[in-house]
Design a protein around this motif. Structure first.
Motif, mmCIF file in Angstrom:
data_model
loop_
_atom_site.group_PDB
_atom_site.id
_atom_site.type_symbol
_atom_site.label_atom_id
_atom_site.label_comp_id
_atom_site.label_asym_id
_atom_site.label_seq_id
_atom_site.Cartn_x
_atom_site.Cartn_y
_atom_site.Cartn_z
ATOM 1 N N ASN A 99 11.054 -28.059 25.554
ATOM 2 C CA ASN A 99 9.661 -27.410 25.487
ATOM 3 C C ASN A 99 9.589 -26.532 24.393
ATOM 4 O OD1 ASN A 99 7.456 -26.275 26.290
ATOM 5 N ND2 ASN A 99 8.043 -25.179 27.970
ATOM 6 N N ILE A 100 9.048 -26.962 23.217
ATOM 7 C CA ILE A 100 9.434 -26.201 21.904
ATOM 8 C C ILE A 100 7.968 -25.044 21.868
ATOM 9 C CG2 ILE A 100 10.778 -27.713 20.724
ATOM 10 C CD1 ILE A 100 8.323 -28.806 19.314
ATOM 11 N N ASP A 101 8.268 -24.116 21.125
ATOM 12 C CA ASP A 101 7.285 -23.136 20.726
ATOM 13 C C ASP A 101 6.198 -24.126 19.939
ATOM 14 O OD1 ASP A 101 5.576 -21.166 18.682
ATOM 15 O OD2 ASP A 101 6.749 -19.626 19.730
ATOM 16 N N VAL A 102 5.103 -24.007 20.116
ATOM 17 C CA VAL A 102 3.953 -24.646 19.587
ATOM 18 C C VAL A 102 3.896 -24.777 18.045
ATOM 19 C CG1 VAL A 102 2.216 -24.600 21.281
ATOM 20 C CG2 VAL A 102 2.210 -22.874 19.511
ATOM 21 N N ALA A 103 4.516 -23.476 17.454
ATOM 22 C CA ALA A 103 4.578 -23.475 16.019
ATOM 23 C C ALA A 103 5.700 -24.386 15.416
ATOM 24 C CB ALA A 103 5.074 -22.027 15.524
ATOM 25 N N TRP A 104 6.742 -24.981 16.332
ATOM 26 C CA TRP A 104 7.827 -25.522 15.783
ATOM 27 C C TRP A 104 7.823 -27.235 15.749
ATOM 28 C CZ3 TRP A 104 11.577 -22.987 19.795
ATOM 29 C CH2 TRP A 104 11.764 -21.589 19.515
ATOM 30 N N THR A 105 6.555 -27.715 16.131
ATOM 31 C CA THR A 105 6.247 -29.160 16.322
ATOM 32 C C THR A 105 6.272 -29.548 14.889
ATOM 33 O OG1 THR A 105 4.740 -28.781 18.216
ATOM 34 C CG2 THR A 105 4.623 -30.758 17.077
ATOM 35 N N SER A 106 5.644 -29.136 13.839
ATOM 36 C CA SER A 106 5.802 -29.785 12.567
ATOM 37 C C SER A 106 6.967 -29.894 12.107
ATOM 38 C CB SER A 106 4.889 -29.015 11.509
ATOM 39 O OG SER A 106 3.580 -29.024 11.950
ATOM 40 N N GLU A 107 7.993 -28.814 12.173
ATOM 41 C CA GLU A 107 9.217 -28.639 11.722
ATOM 42 C C GLU A 107 9.893 -29.528 12.416
ATOM 43 O OE1 GLU A 107 13.274 -25.435 11.854
ATOM 44 O OE2 GLU A 107 11.171 -24.919 12.658
ATOM 45 N N GLY A 303 -12.256 -11.191 17.060
ATOM 46 C CA GLY A 303 -11.411 -11.737 16.275
ATOM 47 C C GLY A 303 -10.781 -12.991 16.578
ATOM 48 N N THR A 304 -9.730 -13.447 15.832
ATOM 49 C CA THR A 304 -8.943 -14.811 16.108
ATOM 50 C C THR A 304 -7.608 -14.588 16.604
ATOM 51 O OG1 THR A 304 -10.473 -15.616 14.368
ATOM 52 C CG2 THR A 304 -8.623 -16.941 14.976
ATOM 53 N N SER A 305 -7.356 -14.931 17.678
ATOM 54 C CA SER A 305 -6.185 -15.079 18.222
ATOM 55 C C SER A 305 -5.249 -16.107 17.658
ATOM 56 C CB SER A 305 -5.963 -14.999 19.887
ATOM 57 O OG SER A 305 -4.657 -15.285 20.284
ATOM 58 N N VAL A 306 -3.874 -16.019 17.612
ATOM 59 C CA VAL A 306 -2.985 -17.018 17.544
ATOM 60 C C VAL A 306 -2.837 -17.907 18.848
ATOM 61 C CG1 VAL A 306 -0.530 -17.644 16.934
ATOM 62 C CG2 VAL A 306 -1.939 -16.431 15.335
ATOM 63 N N LEU A 307 -2.699 -19.171 18.547
ATOM 64 C CA LEU A 307 -2.369 -19.833 19.754
ATOM 65 C C LEU A 307 -0.950 -19.778 20.098
ATOM 66 C CD1 LEU A 307 -4.328 -23.242 19.303
ATOM 67 C CD2 LEU A 307 -4.632 -21.621 21.392
ATOM 68 N N GLY A 308 -0.529 -19.250 21.180
ATOM 69 C CA GLY A 308 0.814 -19.397 21.525
ATOM 70 C C GLY A 308 1.073 -20.638 22.496
ATOM 71 N N GLY A 309 2.110 -20.532 23.155
ATOM 72 C CA GLY A 309 2.468 -21.474 24.431
ATOM 73 C C GLY A 309 3.644 -22.410 23.592
ATOM 74 N N SER A 310 3.814 -23.499 24.479
ATOM 75 C CA SER A 310 4.958 -24.294 24.440
ATOM 76 C C SER A 310 4.622 -25.720 24.540
ATOM 77 C CB SER A 310 6.050 -24.060 25.169
ATOM 78 O OG SER A 310 5.863 -24.369 26.537
ATOM 79 N N ASN A 311 4.879 -26.642 23.778
ATOM 80 C CA ASN A 311 4.968 -28.132 23.984
ATOM 81 C C ASN A 311 6.028 -28.968 24.458
ATOM 82 O OD1 ASN A 311 2.220 -27.679 22.917
ATOM 83 N ND2 ASN A 311 2.752 -28.048 20.913
ATOM 84 N N LEU A 312 5.893 -29.912 25.326
ATOM 85 C CA LEU A 312 7.167 -30.535 25.617
ATOM 86 C C LEU A 312 7.123 -31.971 24.618
ATOM 87 C CD1 LEU A 312 6.276 -30.710 29.323
ATOM 88 C CD2 LEU A 312 8.086 -29.695 28.301
#
Length: 423
Positions: A99-107, A303-312
């Motif tokens: 369950n990874i941070d949403v920012a790590w999917t590409s990496e 303003g604009t928030s950054v999307l947080g959360g996690s992906n499985l």
């Protein structure tokens, strides 16, 4: 992650046995194993202790596919380090599903650590639309959204009511109220997560995005940060520290420290994830019943928030891929997603829950959160995201502490990000 915290946050990170296709995985000794069987799920700091009971429900009904929970550190940076170290071990990996941070999917996808998934197996059409994009890399689905998040501006509604003013919608209003109202009540004006870690990357990206700028484009191949908008966004934060309406102590805050400062009655405004609203409103909080939430302000309006959360996501070397997919379907089902909110105080990915009258009565910030998620943007996508984030943290920290001007910081940021993209 908070997703979690992005987050930003105390962010939830889980590693479970997941696989994107029907083929079976490879075991530690290289032997092929069946598609169903026990799973390992690793989580970074389940701060609300809701995940264990969810998995107990799965384990009771799936005795041959029991999940073992492995907790990693609370810090997103430390969790990332432990996950990537483990994944580099190939078929010796301890973790099956991530369950990874949403920012790590590409990496993780670019590194070949996670497998593509068949979107038809999961209820993607029931999710809030922006969250699905965080699970894709180069047009393919590599994960399934599990928890989402967006930053909110928490504020002392009792104090603003006494002053006869509405909560701020613009940076100018936020700055004015933080400067003029907060000192009258012995409070700090505004804080976010400004310690040099992933939270600072999130706060900096939100400032740049809110001003109309970007950081990277084309999956990290193009650097776009050298702009007037980036200078304005970083300059807004740096000015706050320099002028004192952002307390210097905020430079030491992560999610938990900033939440506690607000919850203890030391701040007028706080940027944080929704879990902080729940904590500040709970029995025993010094500000219970006195907390409001609005979208983050920007230069001329929301303003604009950054999307947080996690992906499985599924470890490429998952042992029991069919069980992994079944577990993901379970964790993204409507009943479990409801518990993500009610038991974990984390924002679910299913859109219908944000319009449920019963849930809105219990979590009055849900309509605001939905608005923020729908308008949110992901962190810069890059197969080298860990390096990108470290550079953003270091450069923006120098701007906040006055070691560099915002203009010099943005120019340096552009140079260092360009060097990463050429590697």
């Amino acid at each position: 992650m908070r997703w979690i915290r992005a987050a930003g946050r105390g962010l939830l990170v889980v590693a479970v046995v997941l696989s994107g296709y029907v083929a079976s995985g490879t075991g530690a000794g290289g032997a092929r194993e069946s598609g169903r069987g026990p799973l390992t799920l690793a989580t970074a700091g389940d701060l609300t202790s809701y995940l264990g009971p969810q998995l107990d429900g799965w384990n009771r009904t799936h005795p041959g596919e029991k999940v073992t929970l492995v907790e990693l550190p609370d810090s997103a940076d430390e969790t990332h380090a432990q996950m990537t170290t483990d994944l580099r071990g190939g078929d010796r990996s301890r973790f099956d599903v991530l369950n990874i941070d949403v920012a790590w999917t590409s990496e993780f996808a670019a590194a070949g650590w996670i497998s593509p998934l068949d979107g038809a197996r999961f209820p993607l059409g029931s999710f809030l639309p922006p969250v699905v994009d965080t699970a894709r890399y180069e047009g393919r689905l590599y994960a399934v959204p599990y928890v989402t998040n967006a930053g909110l501006l928490l504020y002392r509604k009792d104090i603003l009511a006494k002053e006869g003013v509405a909560p701020p919608r613009t940076w100018a209003e936020l700055e004015h109220q933080a400067k003029t109202i907060a000192p009258k009540y012995g409070l700090g004006g505004y804080a976010g997560q400004f310690l040099p870690y992933e939270g600072l990357t999130v706060n900096a990206a939100e400032a740049v995005y809110s001003a109309g700028g970007t950081i990277l484009g084309d999956e990290g191949e193009r650097v776009t940060v050298n702009s007037a908008a980036a200078r304005e966004g970083i300059g807004f934060l740096a000015r706050g520290v320099r002028e004192g309406w952002i307390p210097k102590k905020a430079l030491t805050y992560k999610e938990e420290e900033s939440k506690q400062a607000f919850q203890d009655g030391h701040l007028l405004f706080l940027r944080n994830w929704p879990y902080a609203y729940v904590g500040a409103s709970a029995k025993g909080s010094a500000v219970a019943g006195k907390v409001g939430a609005v979208p983050l302000p920007g230069p001329d309006g929301p303003g604009t928030s950054v999307l947080g959360g996690s992906n499985l996501a599924v470890n490429t070397h998952a042992r029991h891929p069919d069980s992994a997919r079944r577990l993901i379907a379970y964790l993204t089902s409507e009943p479990v997603q409801r518990q993500v909110l009610t038991k974990g105080a984390l924002p679910p990915v299913r859109a219908a829950l944000y319009e449920d009258p019963e849930l809105i009565r219990e979590f009055p910030y849900l309509p605001t959160l939905r608005e923020s998620v729908l308008a949110a943007a992901p962190r810069p996508k890059s197969p080298r995201y860990d390096q990108v984030s470290l550079v953003v943290q270091a450069v923006v920290a120098d701007a906040l502490t006055g070691h560099e001007t915002p203009r010099a910081a943005v120019q340096r940021l552009a140079r260092e990000l360009a060097a990463i993209s050429r590697r």
